[in-house]
Scaffold this active site. Sequence first.
Site, PDB file in Angstrom:
ATOM      1  N   ASP A  11       0.828  -1.207   0.000  1.00 23.44           N
ATOM      2  CA  ASP A  11       0.000   0.000   0.000  1.00 23.44           C
ATOM      3  C   ASP A  11       0.868   1.265   0.000  1.00 23.44           C
ATOM      4  O   ASP A  11       1.994   1.257   0.497  1.00 23.44           O
ATOM      5  CB  ASP A  11      -0.924  -0.018   1.229  1.00 23.44           C
ATOM      6  CG  ASP A  11      -2.094   0.939   1.075  1.00 23.44           C
ATOM      7  OD1 ASP A  11      -2.475   1.248  -0.072  1.00 23.44           O
ATOM      8  OD2 ASP A  11      -2.625   1.389   2.114  1.00 23.44           O
ATOM      9  N   ARG A  24      -0.830   9.241 -10.271  1.00 21.42           N
ATOM     10  CA  ARG A  24      -0.824   8.024  -9.456  1.00 21.42           C
ATOM     11  C   ARG A  24      -0.246   6.830 -10.230  1.00 21.42           C
ATOM     12  O   ARG A  24       0.381   5.934  -9.653  1.00 21.42           O
ATOM     13  CB  ARG A  24      -2.232   7.707  -8.951  1.00 21.42           C
ATOM     14  CG  ARG A  24      -2.695   8.661  -7.861  1.00 21.42           C
ATOM     15  CD  ARG A  24      -4.143   8.423  -7.477  1.00 21.42           C
ATOM     16  NE  ARG A  24      -4.358   7.114  -6.844  1.00 21.42           N
ATOM     17  CZ  ARG A  24      -4.237   6.870  -5.545  1.00 21.42           C
ATOM     18  NH1 ARG A  24      -3.912   7.848  -4.715  1.00 21.42           N
ATOM     19  NH2 ARG A  24      -4.456   5.675  -5.066  1.00 21.42           N
ATOM     20  N   SER A  56      -7.394  -5.660  -5.008  1.00 16.89           N
ATOM     21  CA  SER A  56      -8.475  -6.300  -4.248  1.00 16.89           C
ATOM     22  C   SER A  56      -9.782  -6.233  -5.024  1.00 16.89           C
ATOM     23  O   SER A  56      -9.941  -5.409  -5.933  1.00 16.89           O
ATOM     24  CB  SER A  56      -8.648  -5.613  -2.888  1.00 16.89           C
ATOM     25  OG  SER A  56      -9.300  -4.366  -3.038  1.00 16.89           O
ATOM     26  N   THR A  57     -10.725  -7.099  -4.650  1.00 15.62           N
ATOM     27  CA  THR A  57     -12.042  -7.051  -5.308  1.00 15.62           C
ATOM     28  C   THR A  57     -12.680  -5.672  -5.079  1.00 15.62           C
ATOM     29  O   THR A  57     -13.411  -5.191  -5.934  1.00 15.62           O
ATOM     30  CB  THR A  57     -12.974  -8.173  -4.787  1.00 15.62           C
ATOM     31  OG1 THR A  57     -12.821  -8.276  -3.378  1.00 15.62           O
ATOM     32  CG2 THR A  57     -12.629  -9.504  -5.416  1.00 15.62           C
ATOM     33  N   ASN A  59     -11.034  -2.881  -4.997  1.00 17.96           N
ATOM     34  CA  ASN A  59     -10.333  -1.901  -5.842  1.00 17.96           C
ATOM     35  C   ASN A  59     -11.015  -1.716  -7.206  1.00 17.96           C
ATOM     36  O   ASN A  59     -10.717  -0.778  -7.937  1.00 17.96           O
ATOM     37  CB  ASN A  59      -8.863  -2.292  -6.058  1.00 17.96           C
ATOM     38  CG  ASN A  59      -8.007  -2.193  -4.819  1.00 17.96           C
ATOM     39  OD1 ASN A  59      -7.029  -2.930  -4.665  1.00 17.96           O
ATOM     40  ND2 ASN A  59      -8.338  -1.288  -3.901  1.00 17.96           N
ATOM     41  N   ARG A 172      -4.587  -1.972   8.994  1.00 13.85           N
ATOM     42  CA  ARG A 172      -5.735  -2.855   8.754  1.00 13.85           C
ATOM     43  C   ARG A 172      -5.348  -3.863   7.676  1.00 13.85           C
ATOM     44  O   ARG A 172      -4.367  -3.678   6.956  1.00 13.85           O
ATOM     45  CB  ARG A 172      -6.965  -2.039   8.337  1.00 13.85           C
ATOM     46  CG  ARG A 172      -6.729  -1.119   7.151  1.00 13.85           C
ATOM     47  CD  ARG A 172      -7.998  -0.347   6.776  1.00 13.85           C
ATOM     48  NE  ARG A 172      -7.728   0.640   5.748  1.00 13.85           N
ATOM     49  CZ  ARG A 172      -7.686   1.963   5.947  1.00 13.85           C
ATOM     50  NH1 ARG A 172      -7.912   2.462   7.154  1.00 13.85           N
ATOM     51  NH2 ARG A 172      -7.417   2.784   4.954  1.00 13.85           N
TER      52      ARG A 172
HETATM   53  C1  IPE Z   1      -2.141  -0.046  -3.180  1.00 15.76           C
HETATM   54  O1  IPE Z   1      -1.746   1.271  -3.470  1.00 15.76           O
HETATM   55  C2  IPE Z   1      -2.185  -0.865  -4.431  1.00 15.76           C
HETATM   56  C3  IPE Z   1      -3.513  -0.973  -5.042  1.00 15.76           C
HETATM   57  C4  IPE Z   1      -4.653  -0.657  -4.486  1.00 15.76           C
HETATM   58  C5  IPE Z   1      -3.542  -1.519  -6.374  1.00 15.76           C
HETATM   59  P1  IPE Z   1      -2.801   2.436  -3.422  1.00 15.76           P
HETATM   60  O2  IPE Z   1      -3.274   2.734  -4.786  1.00 15.76           O
HETATM   61  O3  IPE Z   1      -3.892   2.072  -2.462  1.00 15.76           O
HETATM   62  O4  IPE Z   1      -1.976   3.665  -2.875  1.00 15.76           O
HETATM   63  P2  IPE Z   1      -2.481   4.699  -1.780  1.00 15.76           P
HETATM   64  O5  IPE Z   1      -2.823   3.910  -0.563  1.00 15.76           O
HETATM   65  O6  IPE Z   1      -3.670   5.399  -2.358  1.00 15.76           O
HETATM   66  O7  IPE Z   1      -1.311   5.604  -1.589  1.00 15.76           O
HETATM   67  C1  IPE Z   2      -5.315  -2.841  -0.062  1.00 14.00           C
HETATM   68  O1  IPE Z   2      -5.063  -1.473  -0.170  1.00 14.00           O
HETATM   69  C2  IPE Z   2      -5.287  -3.459  -1.429  1.00 14.00           C
HETATM   70  C3  IPE Z   2      -3.973  -3.566  -2.037  1.00 14.00           C
HETATM   71  C4  IPE Z   2      -2.845  -3.179  -1.539  1.00 14.00           C
HETATM   72  C5  IPE Z   2      -3.969  -4.207  -3.313  1.00 14.00           C
HETATM   73  P1  IPE Z   2      -6.246  -0.395  -0.276  1.00 14.00           P
HETATM   74  O2  IPE Z   2      -5.598   0.915  -0.449  1.00 14.00           O
HETATM   75  O3  IPE Z   2      -7.223  -0.814  -1.306  1.00 14.00           O
HETATM   76  O4  IPE Z   2      -6.949  -0.525   1.159  1.00 14.00           O
HETATM   77  P2  IPE Z   2      -7.823   0.534   1.968  1.00 14.00           P
HETATM   78  O5  IPE Z   2      -8.860   1.068   1.015  1.00 14.00           O
HETATM   79  O6  IPE Z   2      -6.882   1.605   2.425  1.00 14.00           O
HETATM   80  O7  IPE Z   2      -8.389  -0.243   3.118  1.00 14.00           O
HETATM   81 MG    MG Z   3      -4.205   2.354  -0.474  1.00 12.42          MG
END
Ligand code: IPE
Ligand code: IPE
Ligand code: MG
Length: 217
Positions: A11, A24, A56-57, A59, A172
Amino acid sequence: MIPRHIAFVMDGNGRWAQARGLERAEGYKHGLEALMRVVNRLEQLKVETVSVFAFSTENVARPSEEKAAIFEQVIKFNKTYRGTLRVLYVGDIDSLDEDAAESVEEIERRTATNRGTTLNIALNYGARADIAHAAKLAADVGIFTDEEFENSLAFAGAPPLDALVRTGGEKRLSNFMLYEAAYAELFFLDKLWPDMGADDVDDLMKEYALRVRKFGK
Ligand code: IPE
Ligand code: IPE
Ligand code: MG
């Protein structure tokens, strides 16, 4: 002691890019480079299995440009990786677009006989749906032993999960490996995923070695 199986919630990619005034999408590009640094170090240390959360599902609700940027990196990795990892995907791959699904099938086939670390990439994965699916399979065959149930989970066959790391500051699990994490040592790092490197792996290994695992005993 080195863990046999370590997992990462990768993350902080988007925030990494935004903090630099970049799109991004740039975060996912650097995120893939970080994955290579981290996994290469773990492979040198002879860690058997590394599992990472790539998408993730939940996402699926992200804007389409962002999803396209994530899948661009996934496909790039699948098409260009030539190392010794055995790469396996976990999650609902069939419902991905054809190009992505084909590249997944291709890298799994190409690396199937590799003897290095196994890299499980969770893509379009959610732990609750995985648990519900395994329960349904167990109910269908009418066998409800722990073993039958565990054999039906997406991560079946992987060694027990020893450590679970989340970067990016959030504390989390966000629906990752909920069942497998039962006795995993948890690590929450403020560092954003694209900043991760070999030294961070070494620091994690040192901290892991100091943890006293009791398993309730
Ligand atoms: C996690 O990186 C990877 C995916 C969800 C694919 P994020 O895209 O959630 O990055 P932040 O948390 O917004 O910085
Ligand atoms: C978890 O990150 C999913 C991945 C890293 C692929 P998210 O960024 O989606 O999680 P939340 O929304 O902060 O819980
Ligand atoms: Mg994230």
